[in-house]
Design an enzyme around this catalytic site. Structure first.
Site, short mmCIF file in Angstrom:
data_model
loop_
_atom_site.label_atom_id
_atom_site.label_comp_id
_atom_site.label_asym_id
_atom_site.label_seq_id
_atom_site.Cartn_x
_atom_site.Cartn_y
_atom_site.Cartn_z
N ARG A 174 -18.27 -3.49 9.79
CA ARG A 174 -16.78 -2.92 9.71
C ARG A 174 -16.84 -1.42 10.37
O ARG A 174 -17.34 -0.61 9.73
CB ARG A 174 -16.05 -2.99 8.55
N ARG B 93 -21.63 -2.74 2.93
CA ARG B 93 -20.91 -3.74 3.84
C ARG B 93 -20.94 -3.39 5.06
O ARG B 93 -20.86 -4.23 6.02
CB ARG B 93 -19.41 -3.58 3.19
N ARG C 11 0.98 -1.36 0.03
CA ARG C 11 0.09 0.02 -0.05
C ARG C 11 0.99 1.33 0.09
O ARG C 11 0.27 2.31 0.08
CB ARG C 11 -0.87 0.09 1.29
N ARG D 2 -10.02 6.82 4.29
CA ARG D 2 -9.33 5.70 3.50
C ARG D 2 -9.19 6.05 2.01
O ARG D 2 -8.06 5.73 1.44
CB ARG D 2 -10.19 4.38 3.79
P1 AMP Z 1 -8.40 -3.68 4.24
O1 AMP Z 1 -9.10 -4.71 4.70
O2 AMP Z 1 -7.36 -4.11 3.09
O3 AMP Z 1 -9.06 -2.46 3.39
O4 AMP Z 1 -7.58 -3.09 5.30
C1 AMP Z 1 -8.14 -2.56 6.58
C2 AMP Z 1 -7.26 -1.56 7.16
O5 AMP Z 1 -6.02 -2.30 7.73
C3 AMP Z 1 -6.59 -0.65 6.56
O6 AMP Z 1 -7.44 0.62 6.42
C4 AMP Z 1 -5.41 -0.17 7.23
O7 AMP Z 1 -5.46 0.53 8.32
C5 AMP Z 1 -4.89 -1.46 7.75
N1 AMP Z 1 -3.95 -2.39 6.46
C6 AMP Z 1 -4.11 -3.26 5.79
N2 AMP Z 1 -2.99 -3.54 4.80
C7 AMP Z 1 -2.20 -2.46 5.25
C8 AMP Z 1 -0.88 -2.27 4.49
N3 AMP Z 1 -0.34 -3.09 3.55
N4 AMP Z 1 -0.21 -1.29 5.20
C9 AMP Z 1 -0.65 -0.61 6.01
N5 AMP Z 1 -1.91 -0.64 6.65
C10 AMP Z 1 -2.64 -1.77 6.18
#
Ligand code: AMP
Length: 188
Positions: free
Chosen positions: A131, A125, A88, A142
């Site tokens: 969530r 969702r 990311r 985000r």
């Molecule tokens: P996601 O389910 O991929 O939308 O991730 C949910 C949250 O987890 C994100 O908003 C970040 O807070 C954290 N997160 C997930 N993957 C990463 C990553 N590669 N780097 C930093 N934070 C992450």
């Protein structure tokens, strides 16, 4: 198959990663899922990341890179994986290159969808999965974090001719077919 799926929140990364991984019999590795499990279990990792996650911010590159390094070392990831939510940041992309040395090429897919569709999907969702980071103000954060920190990762892969941008605003089954068909043609 070493596939990375990148896209804004709500683009369908998780859904598609699950489907593509099942079709190719490789593990689906979601950093978001790993972190949510850590938070739910009350582990030290969970405590360290809970605040950043609830605000829609990224957790540190160091924490997340260690976590991915550990997961990629598992036996089931030896023959391939679908990565969902990592890298990311460009720093994470560089770290992944190092982890991939001697493992063969990556395929990188960007999934796109219009902003109003993303917001609509995340609102749905939130009702279904509960969530907390799908709450509207956190979704806005985000999306901003995606544009600022994650969009440069697309450029990082595009410059190598490794990035495939696909339309995520189609029925899920059509997106899965598109990914499976197109992915053969790209490698970093
Ligand atoms: P996601 O389910 O991929 O939308 O991730 C949910 C949250 O987890 C994100 O908003 C970040 O807070 C954290 N997160 C997930 N993957 C990463 C990553 N590669 N780097 C930093 N934070 C992450």
């Amino acid at each position: 198959m070493h596939l990375v799926l990148i896209g804004p929140p709500g683009c369908g990364k998780g859904t598609q990663a699950t489907r593509v991984a099942a079709a190719r019999a490789v593990p689906h590795i979601s950093t978001g899922d790993i972190l949510r499990h850590a938070v739910a279990s009350g582990s030290m990792l969970g405590e360290a990341v809970a605040d950043a996650m609830s605000r829609g911010e990224l957790v540190s590159d160091e924490i997340i890179t260690d976590l991915v390094a550990e997961r990629l070392a598992d036996l089931d990831a030896k023959s391939g994986f679908v990565l969902d939510g990592f890298p990311r940041t460009v720093e994470q992309g560089i770290a992944l290159d190092i982890l991939m040395e001697e493992r063969g090429g990556l395929a990188v897919v960007e999934l796109t969808a219009p902003d109003d569709e993303l917001v609509r999907r995340l609102a749905r969702r939130r009702t279904i999965e509960g969530r907390v980071d799908d709450e509207e103000s956190v979704v806005r954060e985000r999306l901003a974090v995606y544009r600022k920190s994650t969009a440069p990762v697309l450029e990082f892969y595009r410059r190598r001719g490794a990035l495939l941008t696909l339309n995520g605003d189609l029925p899920p089954e059509a997106v899965t077919q598109l990914i499976l068909r197109e992915v053969e043609s790209i490698h970093v």
